[in-house]
Design an enzyme around this catalytic site. Structure first.
Site, mmCIF file in Angstrom:
data_model
loop_
_atom_site.group_PDB
_atom_site.id
_atom_site.type_symbol
_atom_site.label_atom_id
_atom_site.label_comp_id
_atom_site.label_asym_id
_atom_site.label_seq_id
_atom_site.Cartn_x
_atom_site.Cartn_y
_atom_site.Cartn_z
ATOM 1 C CB SER A 191 9.327 12.925 4.829
ATOM 2 O OG SER A 191 9.201 11.660 5.804
ATOM 3 N N GLY A 206 13.389 18.763 8.156
ATOM 4 C CA GLY A 206 12.426 18.469 9.266
ATOM 5 C C GLY A 206 11.065 19.158 9.985
ATOM 6 C CB CYS A 207 11.163 19.465 12.818
ATOM 7 S SG CYS A 207 10.877 17.964 12.577
ATOM 8 C CG ASN A 389 12.977 17.178 16.599
ATOM 9 O OD1 ASN A 389 12.959 17.506 17.956
ATOM 10 N ND2 ASN A 389 12.855 16.708 15.759
ATOM 11 C CB CYS A 391 9.968 13.192 17.424
ATOM 12 S SG CYS A 391 8.577 12.584 16.259
ATOM 13 C CD GLU A 393 13.910 13.721 15.728
ATOM 14 O OE1 GLU A 393 13.335 14.191 15.291
ATOM 15 O OE2 GLU A 393 13.356 13.582 17.636
#
Length: 706
Positions: A191, A206-207, A389, A391, A393
């Site tokens: 995103s 992202g992260c 991160n 989530c 992954e």
């Protein structure tokens, strides 16, 4: 009726060919006239009413084209003409379905117009709503200043600017290639790359993982850095394992330490405050090593109060030694990280039971398998990985970042088969895109940029696996599905490796290459190339299923612009219409049930091909994750869904099986175990399954914004 159709067909054969050259769309743009589009629309309507005349759609399309004549045809005139020709042919049932379709499309356009969004990509209303709120640029009056397609173009141009560093003047060519992927929804980046491209923020990763050392200075310095990243839409992961335990001595003040859980609450509160003014809800990951003396407080931090730590996912960092102690009923040592001394011993099985009970109660904590992760650490000389991160992954070293993107597998079909050539082509271009992101992204702190460029880690993953399987008629919980997922991820990883090696030839290997486990092999541009994210909002934008997750419901309602709108899984919708069993009453009934397994009114092969997450046995969830993980360099974010009747022993069995399957992390979610879950099937009376505006069909329990 048959006589009318024969006379209609005969009449159309005598008409000369004088078709329009262009079609004027509703936004005024001109596109080439394509009679196949008319034929396809008529075919869809005919299938819905079981009209099986194979020649009829082509005959009607030709009649429409002839009637329009030369020149430019407005799209509304074309559709009016289709209705008229269907009526003349006596095809009243087909005409009715076509008219209803037009009405629904008109309602959708009206809703999008109320949002003020130009949508040439023909996205869902949910996708347009999310893009308007958080992704599209706005003018001074707060109105969207770009269309959905222009958003994709902006991201493509921004990222492609990196190409000029290596080949001056090549950025325009690559911008066009990148934009094609994005506009076709074949590939989407995380995103922030869509949100922040070409803006003053400019943060495209992202992260991040940020370090927390055992001092107030480090704790609050990292908190400030996290706030800056979260303000720009970045997620943050932390290892709290270095903080001294609660009650430990603080020499500088003579007092006692409050422990990592207290600072975890501080970080959660800050994430909530920052996200109120940001573009995304704050999402964070906290990892605590299983040997930390405060591990029991950490394990129960969310189980005791479901409203606790709403911005955090929690994971226990477990080791092989701990899990072997669990298996043999041995003792586990708790070690003060400040002194390195053992402060207590406890039965390993007792601690493991506490972890499993907490996960059974509310989904947290998950497990992070630290030894499995570090055996695959591509640059072990730079340190031991202790966190991931939000989530899970991407396991990362301090200050490293996630530059993620996902291939839409649902768009990798051609003529009812996987288009392997296109899949490899998209994977190659996507690797180049993600490598460019590292160069063009802005980094608020120098440590972030240095870490990103040192290893140039990227994470190419997938979304839409469940939709692809359904389109092929393959049940998610089957050996065939596991084999296909394995083959898909193997091909993607091979293509990603090839692309990374080619980039190394053009641009050089990542700077830390000589210290990496690849030093004796050929150079690579990226220390890591693959990772499977839950995809969050980008799968909603792409109109497909999340990550490698199963479908969460076949039909459900979504709250959008003040209304609850019924949504149907697109693949099921197409199949139902093509096979002639689509009925509004059927869809409403399915929405009350959530799924279609055990629903006798549907063909057996349809019921088998469309399982929902709650209908799939936990073992199949784990088998799919493990199969994909074998061909992923980072990790795979996946939730193992459990039925409401699952026991703590079931959680224990899944956690042990996950360790033995060599996945890098595991999360479970027992249906109904968390207050306010997004999806609900059970109610005292029939209730439609519901989703909020941004729910994309991933994990129903844990937080995921990425």
């Amino acid at each position: 009726m048959p006589g009318e159709r024969r006379r209609f067909a005969q009449a159309t054969k005598s008409v000369g060919v004088s078709w329009p050259a262009k079609v004027r769309r509703r936004d005024g743009t001109l596109v080439p006239f394509d009679i196949a589009r008319i034929e396809a629309a008529v075919t869809r309507a005919a299938r819905e009413v079981a009209c099986d005349d194979p020649d009829m759609p082509g005959t009607v399309a030709k009649a429409v084209a002839d009637a329009l004549g030369r020149g430019i045809a407005p799209v509304e005139d074309i559709q009016d003409c289709v209705e008229a020709r269907l009526g003349e042919a006596g095809l009243d049932d087909v005409a009715r379905v076509y008219i209803i379709y037009r009405q629904r499309r008109a309602e959708l356009r009206t809703a999008k117009a109320l949002l003020g969004v130009r949508d040439e990509l023909k996205l869902s209303l949910a996708a347009v709503t999310v893009l308007r709120e958080r992704y599209l640029l706005h003018d001074e009056q707060g109105r969207p200043a770009e269309s959905t397609g222009e958003l994709m173009d902006r991201s493509a141009r921004c990222v492609a600017a990196a190409e000029d560093q290596y080949e001056p003047g090549s950025s325009r060519r690559w911008a066009e290639r990148f934009a094609t992927l994005l506009r076709n929804l074949e590939f989407l980046p995380n995103s922030p790359t869509l949100m922040n491209s070409g803006t003053d923020l400019g943060l495209l990763a992202g992260c991040f993982v940020l370090p927390i050392e055992d001092s107030l200075q480090s704790i609050f310095a990292t908190l400030g850095q996290a706030a800056e990243l979260q303000r720009a839409g970045g997620g943050t992961g932390y290892a709290f394992s270095h903080l001294r335990p609660a009650g430990d001595r603080v020499a500088s003040t003579g007092g006692t330490a409050s422990g990592p859980v207290s600072f975890l609450r501080l970080y959660d509160s800050a994430a909530g405050v920052v996200s109120m003014g940001g573009r995304r809800r704050g999402a964070c990951m906290a990892v605590l090593d299983v040997s930390h003396p405060d591990i029991c407080d950490f394990v129960t931090a969310k189980a005791e109060s479901p409203s606790e730590l709403p911005h955090f996912n929690l994971s226990v960092g477990v080791t092989d030694a701990f899990l072997r102690a669990v298996e043999r009923n041995g003792l586990h040592r708790l070690v003060n990280p400040r002194t390195g001394k053992i402060v207590a011993r406890m039965p390993a099985a007792e601690l493991f039971d506490a972890i499993c009970k907490a996960a059974h109660a509310g989904g947290d904590p998950g497990l992070v398998f630290l030894d499995t992760i570090n055996r695959a650490n591509p640059v072990p000389g730079r340190g031991r990985i202790e966190a991931t991160n939000p989530c899970g992954e991407v396991p990362l070293l301090p200050y490293e970042s996630c530059n993620l993107g996902s291939i839409n597998l649902a768009r990798m079909l051609a003529d009812g088969r996987v288009d392997w050539d296109r899949l490899e082509e998209v994977a190659g271009v996507a690797v180049r895109f993600l490598d460019d992101v590292i160069d063009v992204s802005r980094y608020p702190f120098p440590e972030l940029g240095e870490a990103a460029r040192a290893t140039r880690k990227i994470g190419l993953g997938v979304m839409g696996l469940a939709e692809l399987l359904a389109a092929l008629g393959i049940p998610y919980d089957s050996e065939e599905a596991v084999r296909l997922a394995t083959r898909l991820m193997r091909r993607i990883q091979q293509a990603a490796h090839t692309a990374s090696r080619r980039l190394a030839e053009e641009r050089g290997a990542f700077p830390a290459f000589t210290d990496s486990r690849f030093a004796r092999s050929g150079p690579r541009r990226n220390a890591q190339v693959t990772s499977v994210a839950p995809t969050g909002t980008i799968s909603l934008i792409a109109g497909t299923t999340a990550g490698i997750e199963p479908m969460f419901a076949i039909a459900f309602t979504r709250a959008i612009v003040g209304r609850h709108l019924l949504e149907v899984n697109p693949c099921f919708d197409r199949l139902a219409r093509d096979r002639g069993f689509y009925r509004d009453e059927l869809i409403a009934e399915i929405a009350q049930r959530g799924g279609v397994r055990g629903y006798p009114r549907l063909p057996a092969e349809v019921r088998a091909a469309f399982p929902t997450a709650a209908e799939i046995a936990p073992q199949w969830h784990l088998r799919m994750q493990a199969a994909v993980q074998r061909h992923v360099e980072a990790a795979v974010s996946k939730t193992v869904n459990l039925p409401a009747t699952a026991t703590v022993d079931d959680v224990r069995a899944i956690y042990v099986a996950a360790w033995k399957a060599k996945v890098k992390g595991i999360t479970v979610y027992r249906y109904g175990s968390r207050e306010g879950q997004v999806l609900s099937y059970a109610a005292p009376k029939p209730l439609l399954a519901q989703a909020d505006t941004e729910f994309s069909g991933g994990c129903a329990g844990r937080s995921c914004e990425f």
